[in-house]
Each structure stands twice: as C-alpha cells, then as structure tokens.
Write an enzyme that holds these catalytic residues in place. Structure first.
Site, PDB file in Angstrom:
ATOM      1  NE  ARG A  71      -2.285  -1.264   3.629  1.00 41.17           N
ATOM      2  CZ  ARG A  71      -1.751  -0.425   4.487  1.00 41.17           C
ATOM      3  NH1 ARG A  71      -1.808   0.871   4.295  1.00 41.17           N
ATOM      4  NH2 ARG A  71      -1.160  -0.855   5.571  1.00 41.17           N
ATOM      5  CE1 TYR A 208       2.297  -6.857  -4.347  1.00 44.09           C
ATOM      6  CE2 TYR A 208       1.243  -6.176  -2.319  1.00 44.09           C
ATOM      7  CZ  TYR A 208       2.050  -7.061  -3.010  1.00 44.09           C
ATOM      8  OH  TYR A 208       2.585  -8.147  -2.362  1.00 44.09           O
ATOM      9  N   GLY A 209      -2.498  -5.138  -4.173  1.00 48.58           N
ATOM     10  CA  GLY A 209      -3.329  -5.304  -2.967  1.00 48.58           C
ATOM     11  C   GLY A 209      -4.321  -4.189  -2.704  1.00 48.58           C
ATOM     12  N   GLY A 210      -4.192  -3.597  -1.532  1.00 50.72           N
ATOM     13  CA  GLY A 210      -5.145  -2.585  -1.080  1.00 50.72           C
ATOM     14  C   GLY A 210      -5.222  -1.362  -1.985  1.00 50.72           C
ATOM     15  CE  LYS A 217      -6.178  -3.396   4.335  1.00 49.57           C
ATOM     16  NZ  LYS A 217      -6.413  -3.843   5.711  1.00 49.57           N
ATOM     17  CG  HIS A 237      -7.222  -2.782   9.936  1.00 45.08           C
ATOM     18  ND1 HIS A 237      -5.920  -2.369  10.144  1.00 45.08           N
ATOM     19  CD2 HIS A 237      -7.145  -3.760   9.004  1.00 45.08           C
ATOM     20  CE1 HIS A 237      -5.106  -3.066   9.369  1.00 45.08           C
ATOM     21  NE2 HIS A 237      -5.823  -3.919   8.675  1.00 45.08           N
ATOM     22  CB  SER A 259      -0.816  -3.710   7.905  1.00 49.02           C
ATOM     23  OG  SER A 259      -1.884  -2.840   7.654  1.00 49.02           O
ATOM     24  CB  CYS A 261       0.543  -6.523  14.033  1.00 53.01           C
ATOM     25  SG  CYS A 261       1.600  -5.091  13.833  1.00 53.01           S
ATOM     26  N   GLY A 262      -0.061  -9.905  12.872  1.00 52.11           N
ATOM     27  CA  GLY A 262      -0.531 -11.209  13.343  1.00 52.11           C
ATOM     28  C   GLY A 262      -2.039 -11.375  13.406  1.00 52.11           C
ATOM     29  CE  LYS A 263      -5.976  -6.981  10.749  1.00 48.62           C
ATOM     30  NZ  LYS A 263      -4.725  -6.231  10.573  1.00 48.62           N
ATOM     31  CG  ASN A 265       0.027 -15.750  12.292  1.00 52.02           C
ATOM     32  OD1 ASN A 265      -0.222 -16.321  11.228  1.00 52.02           O
ATOM     33  ND2 ASN A 265       1.194 -15.193  12.544  1.00 52.02           N
ATOM     34  CG  ASP A 284      -7.535  -6.894   6.620  1.00 52.61           C
ATOM     35  OD1 ASP A 284      -6.679  -6.562   7.464  1.00 52.61           O
ATOM     36  OD2 ASP A 284      -7.721  -6.267   5.564  1.00 52.61           O
ATOM     37  CG  ASN A 374       3.260  -6.295   1.899  1.00 51.80           C
ATOM     38  OD1 ASN A 374       2.623  -6.819   2.827  1.00 51.80           O
ATOM     39  ND2 ASN A 374       2.683  -5.471   1.040  1.00 51.80           N
ATOM     40  NE  ARG A 376       0.213  -8.332   2.088  1.00 54.97           N
ATOM     41  CZ  ARG A 376      -0.574  -7.747   3.001  1.00 54.97           C
ATOM     42  NH1 ARG A 376      -1.700  -8.304   3.375  1.00 54.97           N
ATOM     43  NH2 ARG A 376      -0.208  -6.614   3.556  1.00 54.97           N
ATOM     44  NE  ARG A 407       4.976  -6.634  13.782  1.00 56.69           N
ATOM     45  CZ  ARG A 407       5.397  -7.900  13.698  1.00 56.69           C
ATOM     46  NH1 ARG A 407       6.434  -8.311  14.388  1.00 56.69           N
ATOM     47  NH2 ARG A 407       4.802  -8.749  12.906  1.00 56.69           N
ATOM     48  N   GLY A 502      -0.323 -20.254  19.125  1.00 53.25           N
ATOM     49  CA  GLY A 502      -1.339 -21.066  19.805  1.00 53.25           C
ATOM     50  C   GLY A 502      -1.443 -20.760  21.289  1.00 53.25           C
TER      51      GLY A 502
HETATM   52  C1  OXD Z   1      -3.045  -4.404   5.163  1.00 50.10           C
HETATM   53  C2  OXD Z   1      -3.721  -5.541   4.510  1.00 50.10           C
HETATM   54  O1  OXD Z   1      -2.089  -3.862   4.604  1.00 50.10           O
HETATM   55  O2  OXD Z   1      -4.599  -6.129   5.141  1.00 50.10           O
HETATM   56  O3  OXD Z   1      -3.487  -4.031   6.258  1.00 50.10           O
HETATM   57  O4  OXD Z   1      -3.399  -5.854   3.365  1.00 50.10           O
HETATM   58 MN    MN Z   2      -5.176  -5.108   6.948  1.00 41.88          MN
END
Ligand code: OXD
Ligand code: MN
Length: 592
Positions: A71, A208-210, A217, A237, A259, A261-263, A265, A284, A374, A376, A407, A502
């Site tokens: 992004r 790219y992505g978002g 987003k 988010h 973004s 940071c482990g969402k 997971n 997300d 990054n 994906r 983090r 876990g």
């Molecule tokens: C982000 C995503 O960058 O979810 O937050 O792609």
């Molecule tokens: Mn995100």
C-alpha cells in the site's frame, strides 16, 4: 453479457463515461464464474504474467514491479470539501482539483487493454449490512483477486436491479510502459483517491493489494468508516473469531492490530489449551452494528484472505498453510526449482536454490530475502479448515470482546483490560506499534496507530474517536469488554518473552473469563492486569522472570513515552473529545 444488457441507468451511464474517458479496446462485464476465472488465468499464463504452481493445484505466482509492492499511504487521499473533515491523519486534496488531475491521468489509459466491470458485494448478498460496489479495472490480476476476496458476479447485478445503490470504484494500473509483466505508474503519479462525500473511489497507477482491490481497504474501510459514522455503525480493521470453551460456551472476539502484526495468525489460532476450540470468521475487516437486542453484531464483509506470506508456516499458522494448499494466488513469493512457492519463515532450512520474487536466481548466501517481506497469498475463506459455519450469516455474530494491540518491544503488557468503555477507547486511540512492510516506508519505527485505523479511517480521526464514545453510550452495559494485548514484548537480551501463536489462547481464556466475571485481576492505572496465577500457564515454560515483565504495567517507560503520546493526541486539536482528554490527564497523574 455486454454493456447493452445492463439495466441500471446510472451504472450504464458511468460505464459509458468511463469508456469514453479511458478508451479501452474491449469491455468485459464479469459474471464471477469459475470459467471466467480460468480463462483469465490461462491468458495471463500465456502472456507470462502468471506462473502455474504444479505443487499446488489451481495456484499461480505473480511478480509485481519492484516499485509496486505494498500500500502507498503517502499517495492515498481523502478528498472532502473541507480539509479539516479529512483530519490530520489523512492526505487531503480538494475534490475538484483531484478530479481534474485524475481525468488527465485516466485519459486513454486503457488503450490496447480490456476494461473489466466487476460487480461485487461486500458482505453476503442477503445481509442488511452489505454494500455493493462496481469496480472498473484494466487489470485481469485485479479481477481474479476480486473473485476470491469478494462476492462477484451476475447475482450482484440482479440484486442491484435498476435502482439499487452502488459505489463506483475506478481502477487503472496506469500508463507506465516499463515492465510488460506488471504495469504501474511512477510513484508521484499514483493516486489512491476517496471521495467520502460522494461515495466514489478512484485509484490510478498501482496494481497491488489494497491499492487496487478496491473492495478491501478503499470501500470496506475508508468509505465504510465514513458511512458508518453517518449511519450509526462501525467499520473496523479487525479479525473476527469464535472461541468455544470446554464447557461449550461461545465467545466472539474482534481484534484490531496494525497491518502485518498477526491478525491472520490469531484469526486462525490453534489453541494449545485442551478443550478450547477456535473458529475463524475473518482476518482483516469487521463491520459492526447494534441490533434490536442492544448488542453489537459483527460481520466480515470479505470472502477471502489476502495474507502476508513471510512468517507463515506449519508452526505459526497451520490452518493458513492448509488454506493455501490449492486455488491460491501468490504474489511476490520466491519460486522453488520444483515449482512451489517459498518465503522466509516457511521452513527452518533455506532451499539451496530459488528464483527470487524479482525472477532472479537466488542462493542462501544472498543477503536480500528471496520473497518480498510483503509477499501475499490470496485464498478463499471457504478453504480455511476452521472457518466458522456462521461466517456468512447475514446478521453476523454478537461480539463479546474487542482487542487492540500492536508490536511493542517494551511498555505494553501482555494483556490489559480497560477499566470501562471510555478507557478502552483511550487504549485504542493511543495504540502504538512498530511499522511493518505492509506500507511502503520505514520498517520498525514506532507510530501511533489509533484502533489500527490510521491508514484506513476515511474522515477526521477526532470525529472517529467521538463515534466510538457515542457507540459505547448506545450499547451501555451490553457493550463488548475492551482489552489491549501485546504478544511482542522483548527481554533485555532482545528475545521475545511470550511464545505467541497457539499459546495466545491462554490470554484469550483470561479474556473470556473476565467477560464472565470468573477470574481475578489487579487494578492498575493502565487497566486491569492478570496476576500470575490468573493466567492458565499449564505446560508452558516461560524464561525465569519473563512473567514479571509481561505483566508489568510499565509505568516508568510510559513516563518516557508521555511527550510523544501528548503530541499524538494534540494533532486532533478541537476534534479530540473532551472525554479522551480526561483519560489522558488521569493517566498522566498516575505516572511516577
Ligand atoms: C493491510 C492488509 O495492509 O490487510 O493491512 O493488506
Ligand atoms: Mn489489513
């Protein structure tokens, strides 16, 4: 279907206007079918844009241009008539000036290309919370990703009928001529532009992505957050999961983390505590609305995962690994010699030879990573082995707890429960996290990222804070409990103190027990913290002294943070709600 078959006069008019402006050679109205997906993939393979992956049925690897890998917050704009309505956390441009700039860039930008019309729904078609968008793009890569990430196709046009509301989302990869594998414009010509007062999105120059999958987003967060503010709901988010206790009680938890940071997971956690079961509802974005029962109901508007590949492994996220075994689009991962994808953190051993994300030969002695940090994967939610059966329930699920987290190597304890809703909003508003590769810019720098929404709030964030407070007033005693978590605290030697993954279920268990009023805590100026024996640590070997640091409110360190925190809040000037000023003043009084 051709443009002549469209029955919605506004959609027809917008399409005609866009064809006149962008000058494509062909127009394709997407029906969302598997055949359409397969045909597009075949064409991209034939052109060398997509590499089939024999080890993963139905999966493909794409490589982006090296300048177009994340992004671009610096090129993301909120165009409101008054600058103050976009607020200090957004880049602002005057809507008329932005329209003129974009008109010049879009002029004939699709010459020689096909213009794709993607009708999509964010949220299940039968949900009152859902919103319809139509993305026009010149990128077949965007079309196949949208097929996975949203509900695309003819059923959406049927729902729209001839008068339904839709959000026009215009995307072009741009006129850049340099890279035949991945077209994009130079950085200063990229515009990820939002018009929240008109509900329109216009994105130019990035594939790219978002920046390009405009349902994600741009619509589901930036525009939706502004709509939600006006209409009395919330667009956040957040991940969304269901946890079921050994006694069979269900808890629904939403978690806002910045973004990378482990969402994903946490959303797909495999609990290490016996008897606890986790199910994934989303990783997300969450839309939330108070229902007639007074509770906050939550729904994931997406249909897939666009997850960060590096760091994902059988050890960190076995459910994600199963999700991406087949029918997955990989972007900027490395390629193994036998036709599979690879990234840093996938295995302990690095392969002896790879092709890196830029298509160059790679050996382990190379300093640069083989996969882009990054990189994906795009995979359908339905491939997740622990997908909750209610993931597309039109009413969503009732929310019990909200987590904020980032983090933070220091300062923030493992878990804190907010003293009350206002305090919870303050914890969210002062969320601070070290930056990641999800945005183009410096990595590892501390930044305040309120509710993990800094890049995604489509209006003035001071008003957004007030909206959170107002929602709390509306929900009253039925409001979800708010917590702040930090899996990333480090010891003096720089090693992580908490195992994470876990074992985060141990923290989730304490959270569920707090929701039920079943477990103890001590009150501190930063919130309720568990005492060591309030957490279920059975079978866990923490380093000596680790727990003391993990459960330390960090008051002395917070004192050092104080000038930065005050400067962060001061940015919002008059729009900072008085109730958050009071929270900040109460904290300052308690610091040593
Ligand atoms: C982000 C995503 O960058 O979810 O937050 O792609
Ligand atoms: Mn995100």
């Amino acid at each position: 279907m051709t443009e002549d078959d469209l029955v919605h006069p506004k959609l027809k008019a917008w399409l005609k206007q866009t064809i006149d402006l962008c000058g494509p050679d062909h127009v394709h109205i997407c029906d969302g079918s598997p055949k359409e997906y397969a045909t597009l993939m075949e064409t991209m393979v034939a052109k060398g844009n997509a590499i089939p992956l024999p080890k993963r049925p139905g999966s493909y690897l794409f490589r982006s241009d090296p300048s177009d890998v994340a992004r671009v917050e610096a090129r993301t704009f909120i165009n409101t008539r008054k600058q103050d309505d976009a607020g200090p956390s957004n880049n602002w441009a005057d809507p008329d000036a932005m329209r003129a700039t974009l008109r010049d860039l879009y002029k004939d930008c699709m010459k020689g290309r096909t213009l794709y019309v993607i009708p999509f729904s964010m949220g299940p078609l039968d949900s009152p919370l859902s919103r319809i968008g139509v993305e026009i793009t010149d990128s077949p890569y965007v079309v196949v990703n949208m097929h996975i990430m949203t509900r695309v196709g003819t059923a959406v046009l049927q729902k729209l009928g001839n008068a339904g509301a839709f959000i026009p989302c215009l995307h072009s990869s741009g006129k850049g001529a340099g890279n035949p594998q991945w077209v994009c414009a130079p950085m200063d010509q990229k515009y990820i532009s939002h018009f929240p007062e008109e509900n329109v999105i216009a994105s130019y120059g990035s594939g790219y992505g978002g920046n390009a999958l405009l349902g994600k987003k741009c619509l589901a967060l930036r525009l939706a957050s502004a709509m939600a503010w006006r209409e009395g709901w919330m667009a956040e988010h957040m991940l969304l999961l269901r946890l079921t206790s050994p006694e069979g009680k269900r808890y629904h938890i939403g978690g806002a983390f910045p973004s990378a940071c482990g969402k994903t997971n946490l959303a797909m956690i495999t609990p290490t505590l016996p008897g606890w079961k986790a199910e994934c509802l989303g990783d997300d974005i969450v839309w939330m609305k108070p229902d007639a029962d007074g509770r906050l109901w939550a729904l994931n508007p997406e249909a897939g995962f666009f997850g960060v590949a590096p760091g994902t492994s059988r050890a960190t996220n076995p459910n994600a690994m199963k999700t991406i075994e087949k029918n997955t689009i990989f972007t900027n991962c490395a390629l193994t010699d036998d036709g599979d994808v690879w990234w840093e953190g996938l295995d302990r051993e690095k392969p002896s030879h790879l092709t890196d994300w830029q298509g160059q030969s790679w050996t382990p002695d190379k300093e640069a990573p083989a996969a882009h940090p990054n990189a994906r994967f795009t995979a359908s939610a339905t491939q997740c082995p622990i997908l909750c059966q209610d993931w597309d329930a039109p009413e969503g699920v009732p929310l019990d707890a909200i987590l904020f987290g980032g983090r933070r190597a220091h300062v923030a304890p493992l878990v804190t429960q907010a003293l009350n809703w206002d305090h919870g909003v303050f914890l969210g508003a002062t969320l601070a996290s070290e930056t990641t590769a999800a945005n183009i810019g410096a990595v590892g720098k501390l930044r305040y990222d309120p509710m993990a929404m800094t890049p995604f709030c489509g209006y003035n964030m001071g008003d957004y804070f007030q909206h959170w407070l107002t929602m709390g007033d509306r929900l009253g005693t039925k409001a979800p409990a708010i917590f702040y978590v930090n899996w990333f605290r480090k010891g003096k030697d720089g090693a992580y103190l908490w195992p994470g993954y876990g074992d985060n279920c141990r923290v989730l268990k304490w959270i569920c027990d707090r929701v039920d009023g079943k477990v103890g805590a001590r009150e501190t100026p930063v919130g309720y913290l568990p005492c060591a024996n309030d957490l279920d640590l059975s079978g866990l070997n923490l380093a000596p002294g680790a727990l003391d640091v993990l459960l330390d409110p960090g008051l002395a360190e917070r004192k050092e943070d104080q000038p930065q925190l005050e400067a962060h809040l001061a940015r919002f000037g008059d729009r900072l709600p008085q109730r958050l000023r009071q929270q900040a003043a109460a904290l300052a009084l308690c610091l040593p």
